[in-house]
Design a protein around this motif. Structure first.
Motif, short mmCIF file in Angstrom:
data_model
loop_
_atom_site.label_atom_id
_atom_site.label_comp_id
_atom_site.label_asym_id
_atom_site.label_seq_id
_atom_site.Cartn_x
_atom_site.Cartn_y
_atom_site.Cartn_z
N PRO A 183 32.27 50.82 24.56
CA PRO A 183 32.46 52.01 23.72
C PRO A 183 33.76 52.73 24.08
O PRO A 183 34.25 52.63 25.19
CB PRO A 183 31.26 52.87 24.05
N ARG A 184 34.27 53.44 23.13
CA ARG A 184 35.50 54.20 23.37
C ARG A 184 35.17 55.42 24.24
O ARG A 184 34.31 56.20 23.91
CB ARG A 184 36.11 54.65 22.06
N ARG A 222 39.48 43.25 21.85
CA ARG A 222 39.37 42.77 23.23
C ARG A 222 38.71 43.86 24.06
O ARG A 222 38.81 45.04 23.75
CB ARG A 222 40.75 42.45 23.81
N MET A 223 38.05 43.47 25.15
CA MET A 223 37.45 44.43 26.08
C MET A 223 38.54 44.87 27.04
O MET A 223 38.83 44.18 28.01
CB MET A 223 36.27 43.79 26.82
N GLU A 247 30.86 49.59 31.74
CA GLU A 247 29.94 48.71 31.02
C GLU A 247 30.14 48.94 29.53
O GLU A 247 30.14 50.08 29.09
CB GLU A 247 28.49 49.02 31.39
N PRO A 248 30.30 47.91 28.74
CA PRO A 248 30.39 46.52 29.15
C PRO A 248 31.67 46.29 29.95
O PRO A 248 32.64 47.03 29.82
CB PRO A 248 30.41 45.74 27.84
N GLN A 249 31.65 45.24 30.75
CA GLN A 249 32.78 44.95 31.64
C GLN A 249 34.03 44.66 30.84
O GLN A 249 33.99 43.94 29.83
CB GLN A 249 32.47 43.77 32.54
N ILE A 250 35.14 45.20 31.30
CA ILE A 250 36.41 44.93 30.63
C ILE A 250 36.96 43.58 31.11
O ILE A 250 36.62 43.11 32.19
CB ILE A 250 37.44 46.05 30.90
#
Length: 88
Positions: free
Chosen positions: A1-2, A79-80, A27-30
């Motif tokens: 999430p931002r 992308r994360m 979380e979630p992992q980048i």
């Protein structure tokens, strides 16, 4: 999430394994961390970068203006990614 989080780093000299722990907890992992080191690209300690790679996070170090552009581009690709930005 931002999200926007305060990162207690005043200059590239403050970037360490400890100061990067914030990014390992997201979380979630980048998958990619874009670091903007101010007016110029600054070299970070190789051990710090290695520790992030071992956690599965690639680190891209750039001057802050280019780091912002890279972050926006990677975000547009879904992308994360996270950015740690030091003002110029």
């Amino acid at each position: 999430p931002r999200s926007i989080l305060q990162w207690n780093v005043g200059s590239y000299r403050d970037i360490s394994h400890e100061s990067l722990s914030l990014f390992r907890l997201l979380e979630p992992q980048i998958e990619i961390l874009v670091l903007g080191t101010g007016d110029r690209v600054e070299r970070l300690h190789p051990a710090t970068l290695k520790q992030m790679r071992e956690c599965g996070i690639a680190v891209e170090v750039q001057d802050t203006a280019n780091a912002c552009a890279t972050f926006n581009f990677l975000t547009s690709e879904r992308r994360m990614v996270a950015a740690g930005l030091i003002p110029p």
